[in-house]
Design a protein around this motif. Structure first.
Motif, PDB file in Angstrom:
ATOM      1  N   ILE A   1       0.888  -1.180  -0.126  1.00 43.71           N
ATOM      2  CA  ILE A   1       0.006   0.160  -0.023  1.00 43.71           C
ATOM      3  C   ILE A   1       1.090   1.206  -0.064  1.00 43.71           C
ATOM      4  O   ILE A   1       1.680   1.185   0.830  1.00 43.71           O
ATOM      5  CB  ILE A   1      -0.888   0.159   1.083  1.00 43.71           C
ATOM      6  CG1 ILE A   1      -1.782  -1.216   1.152  1.00 43.71           C
ATOM      7  CG2 ILE A   1      -1.891   1.301   1.301  1.00 43.71           C
ATOM      8  CD1 ILE A   1      -2.167  -1.543   2.472  1.00 43.71           C
ATOM      9  N   ILE A   2       0.886   1.990  -0.990  1.00 46.08           N
ATOM     10  CA  ILE A   2       1.659   3.350  -1.009  1.00 46.08           C
ATOM     11  C   ILE A   2       0.669   4.642  -0.626  1.00 46.08           C
ATOM     12  O   ILE A   2      -0.428   4.914  -1.259  1.00 46.08           O
ATOM     13  CB  ILE A   2       2.090   3.473  -2.519  1.00 46.08           C
ATOM     14  CG1 ILE A   2       3.079   2.206  -3.019  1.00 46.08           C
ATOM     15  CG2 ILE A   2       2.977   4.815  -2.643  1.00 46.08           C
ATOM     16  CD1 ILE A   2       3.118   2.483  -4.253  1.00 46.08           C
ATOM     17  N   THR A   3       1.489   5.030   0.450  1.00 52.53           N
ATOM     18  CA  THR A   3       0.525   6.413   0.785  1.00 52.53           C
ATOM     19  C   THR A   3       1.673   7.621   0.286  1.00 52.53           C
ATOM     20  O   THR A   3       2.706   7.550   0.426  1.00 52.53           O
ATOM     21  CB  THR A   3       0.216   6.342   2.322  1.00 52.53           C
ATOM     22  OG1 THR A   3       1.651   6.685   3.192  1.00 52.53           O
ATOM     23  CG2 THR A   3      -0.182   5.369   3.055  1.00 52.53           C
ATOM     24  N   ILE A   4       0.839   8.716   0.089  1.00 53.45           N
ATOM     25  CA  ILE A   4       1.810   9.829  -0.753  1.00 53.45           C
ATOM     26  C   ILE A   4       1.243  10.982  -0.012  1.00 53.45           C
ATOM     27  O   ILE A   4       0.053  11.664  -0.213  1.00 53.45           O
ATOM     28  CB  ILE A   4       1.308   9.869  -2.143  1.00 53.45           C
ATOM     29  CG1 ILE A   4       2.019   8.424  -2.969  1.00 53.45           C
ATOM     30  CG2 ILE A   4       2.082  11.091  -2.974  1.00 53.45           C
ATOM     31  CD1 ILE A   4       1.666   8.563  -4.445  1.00 53.45           C
ATOM     32  N   GLY A   5       1.928  11.783   0.766  1.00 56.18           N
ATOM     33  CA  GLY A   5       2.005  12.997   1.251  1.00 56.18           C
ATOM     34  C   GLY A   5       2.588  14.105   0.208  1.00 56.18           C
ATOM     35  O   GLY A   5       3.502  13.463  -0.634  1.00 56.18           O
ATOM     36  N   ARG A   6       1.888  15.137  -0.147  1.00 57.53           N
ATOM     37  CA  ARG A   6       2.482  16.076  -1.135  1.00 57.53           C
ATOM     38  C   ARG A   6       2.219  17.413  -1.142  1.00 57.53           C
ATOM     39  O   ARG A   6       1.516  17.712  -0.433  1.00 57.53           O
ATOM     40  CB  ARG A   6       1.883  15.457  -2.457  1.00 57.53           C
ATOM     41  CG  ARG A   6       0.608  16.137  -2.620  1.00 57.53           C
ATOM     42  CD  ARG A   6      -0.608  15.235  -1.863  1.00 57.53           C
ATOM     43  NE  ARG A   6      -1.866  15.423  -2.193  1.00 57.53           N
ATOM     44  CZ  ARG A   6      -2.861  15.831  -1.102  1.00 57.53           C
ATOM     45  NH1 ARG A   6      -2.387  15.694   0.072  1.00 57.53           N
ATOM     46  NH2 ARG A   6      -4.033  16.149  -1.539  1.00 57.53           N
ATOM     47  N   GLN A   7       3.373  18.176  -1.557  1.00 61.82           N
ATOM     48  CA  GLN A   7       3.361  19.626  -1.668  1.00 61.82           C
ATOM     49  C   GLN A   7       2.287  19.971  -2.739  1.00 61.82           C
ATOM     50  O   GLN A   7       2.045  19.221  -3.930  1.00 61.82           O
ATOM     51  CB  GLN A   7       4.572  20.272  -1.846  1.00 61.82           C
ATOM     52  CG  GLN A   7       5.432  20.251  -0.458  1.00 61.82           C
ATOM     53  CD  GLN A   7       6.769  21.077  -0.671  1.00 61.82           C
ATOM     54  OE1 GLN A   7       7.082  21.339  -1.883  1.00 61.82           O
ATOM     55  NE2 GLN A   7       7.244  21.515   0.382  1.00 61.82           N
ATOM     56  N   TYR A   8       1.556  21.073  -2.661  1.00 61.45           N
ATOM     57  CA  TYR A   8       0.676  21.622  -3.678  1.00 61.45           C
ATOM     58  C   TYR A   8       1.465  21.812  -4.927  1.00 61.45           C
ATOM     59  O   TYR A   8       2.498  22.521  -4.969  1.00 61.45           O
ATOM     60  CB  TYR A   8       0.031  22.704  -3.229  1.00 61.45           C
ATOM     61  CG  TYR A   8      -1.286  23.070  -4.253  1.00 61.45           C
ATOM     62  CD1 TYR A   8      -2.266  22.494  -4.473  1.00 61.45           C
ATOM     63  CD2 TYR A   8      -1.084  24.443  -4.895  1.00 61.45           C
ATOM     64  CE1 TYR A   8      -3.314  23.045  -5.191  1.00 61.45           C
ATOM     65  CE2 TYR A   8      -1.963  24.848  -5.877  1.00 61.45           C
ATOM     66  CZ  TYR A   8      -3.180  23.940  -6.152  1.00 61.45           C
ATOM     67  OH  TYR A   8      -4.264  24.411  -6.870  1.00 61.45           O
ATOM     68  N   GLY A   9       1.320  21.283  -6.160  1.00 62.00           N
ATOM     69  CA  GLY A   9       1.859  21.509  -7.339  1.00 62.00           C
ATOM     70  C   GLY A   9       3.124  20.503  -7.751  1.00 62.00           C
ATOM     71  O   GLY A   9       3.740  20.590  -8.733  1.00 62.00           O
ATOM     72  N   SER A  10       3.653  19.600  -6.713  1.00 60.43           N
ATOM     73  CA  SER A  10       4.739  18.910  -6.835  1.00 60.43           C
ATOM     74  C   SER A  10       4.408  17.663  -7.715  1.00 60.43           C
ATOM     75  O   SER A  10       5.583  16.987  -8.040  1.00 60.43           O
ATOM     76  CB  SER A  10       5.094  18.483  -5.338  1.00 60.43           C
ATOM     77  OG  SER A  10       4.169  17.482  -4.683  1.00 60.43           O
ATOM     78  N   GLY A  11       3.204  17.255  -8.133  1.00 63.70           N
ATOM     79  CA  GLY A  11       2.950  16.328  -8.714  1.00 63.70           C
ATOM     80  C   GLY A  11       2.619  14.876  -8.115  1.00 63.70           C
ATOM     81  O   GLY A  11       2.379  13.604  -8.596  1.00 63.70           O
ATOM     82  N   GLY A  12       2.438  15.009  -6.790  1.00 61.70           N
ATOM     83  CA  GLY A  12       1.891  13.738  -6.026  1.00 61.70           C
ATOM     84  C   GLY A  12       0.691  13.106  -6.642  1.00 61.70           C
ATOM     85  O   GLY A  12       0.684  11.873  -6.605  1.00 61.70           O
ATOM     86  N   LYS A  13      -0.254  13.925  -7.005  1.00 58.17           N
ATOM     87  CA  LYS A  13      -1.525  13.186  -7.467  1.00 58.17           C
ATOM     88  C   LYS A  13      -0.904  12.279  -8.733  1.00 58.17           C
ATOM     89  O   LYS A  13      -1.566  11.084  -9.129  1.00 58.17           O
ATOM     90  CB  LYS A  13      -2.550  14.062  -7.599  1.00 58.17           C
ATOM     91  CG  LYS A  13      -3.915  13.365  -8.172  1.00 58.17           C
ATOM     92  CD  LYS A  13      -5.093  14.644  -8.259  1.00 58.17           C
ATOM     93  CE  LYS A  13      -6.220  13.626  -8.662  1.00 58.17           C
ATOM     94  NZ  LYS A  13      -7.405  14.973  -8.768  1.00 58.17           N
ATOM     95  N   GLU A  14      -0.501  13.002  -9.887  1.00 56.37           N
ATOM     96  CA  GLU A  14      -0.151  12.455 -11.108  1.00 56.37           C
ATOM     97  C   GLU A  14       0.809  11.303 -10.847  1.00 56.37           C
ATOM     98  O   GLU A  14       0.642  10.052 -11.458  1.00 56.37           O
ATOM     99  CB  GLU A  14       0.590  13.395 -11.767  1.00 56.37           C
ATOM    100  CG  GLU A  14       0.970  12.968 -13.296  1.00 56.37           C
ATOM    101  CD  GLU A  14       1.503  13.941 -14.183  1.00 56.37           C
ATOM    102  OE1 GLU A  14       2.150  13.781 -15.185  1.00 56.37           O
ATOM    103  OE2 GLU A  14       1.608  15.102 -13.653  1.00 56.37           O
ATOM    104  N   ILE A  15       1.757  11.403 -10.057  1.00 51.96           N
ATOM    105  CA  ILE A  15       2.808  10.344  -9.690  1.00 51.96           C
ATOM    106  C   ILE A  15       1.998   9.095  -9.144  1.00 51.96           C
ATOM    107  O   ILE A  15       2.161   7.809  -9.320  1.00 51.96           O
ATOM    108  CB  ILE A  15       3.771  10.722  -8.696  1.00 51.96           C
ATOM    109  CG1 ILE A  15       4.645  11.684  -9.216  1.00 51.96           C
ATOM    110  CG2 ILE A  15       4.398   9.529  -7.908  1.00 51.96           C
ATOM    111  CD1 ILE A  15       5.478  12.438  -8.298  1.00 51.96           C
TER     112      ILE A  15
END
Length: 206
Positions: free
Chosen positions: A4-18
């Protein structure tokens, strides 16, 4: 693939796309705002309520619940819990539900903390310098150039407040994650490849 991969992300860093690219590669479910639908269905709380409270900090009373978030249960008849607290706990239940169903990608919403007792998770945080994020924010979210920096800072502050509030960790801190990656160094696709390698190594060592 059992991770299971959890992704925290800064806005605009591409976390959702990744996250989406990883989900497509592994052919596993992807949850970002999709998680709100699961939480609404399971809890019986209106989906709009989850959208209103999504990754936004609320009252200080929640801190005490974080120590034992299921002590009361959001449906506890003996305790008239405020709606925002019910939404928070229902979201945690939804995260555990989808994780129990098998490998998946979950973006944001303190998923790494909700799944802290799961051995088969990889917690990733995606960040990038503002110069990299600005063009992505303008293109993908249609934010005027003059407002990009302010929007990015405000969004990340909300995410940090939410995460710091409900967990015992700090948003974006190296100690809070297994991997922290600057997506501007390898690019979006290169970052995806790096995470794939991390998953392969993790599964090999389980």
């Amino acid at each position: 693939m059992n991770t299971i991969i959890t992704i925290g992300r800064q806005y605009g860093s591409g976390g959702k796309e990744i996250g989406k690219k990883l989900a497509e590669y592994y052919n596993i479910p992807f949850y970002d705002k999709e998680l709100l639908k699961v939480a609404a269905k399971e809890s019986g709380i209106c989906e709009e309520m989850f959208e209103n409270f999504d990754e936004k900090p609320t009252t200080s009373f929640l801190y005490s619940l974080v120590m034992d978030p299921y002590a009361l249960g959001y449906n506890a008849a003996s305790f008239d819990m405020p709606l925002n607290q019910k939404v928070f706990l229902a979201s945690f239940d939804a995260i555990k539900k989808v994780a129990d169903e098998g490998p998946c990608i979950i973006v944001g919403r303190c998923a790494d903390y909700a799944l802290k007792d799961y051995d088969n998770k990889l917690n990733v945080f995606i960040h990038a310098p503002m110069t990299f994020k600005k063009s992505r924010i303008q293109e993908q979210y249609e934010v005027p150039e003059a407002k990009v920096k302010d929007v990015a800072i405000k969004t990340d502050k909300q995410r940090a407040s939410y995460y710091n509030y409900y967990t015992s960790k700090k948003w974006g801190d190296l100690k809070s994650y297994d991997l922290c990656i600057d997506s501007s160094i390898l690019g979006i696709d290169g970052t995806v490849e790096l995470i794939k390698q991390a998953v392969a190594l993790k599964e090999k060592n389980l």
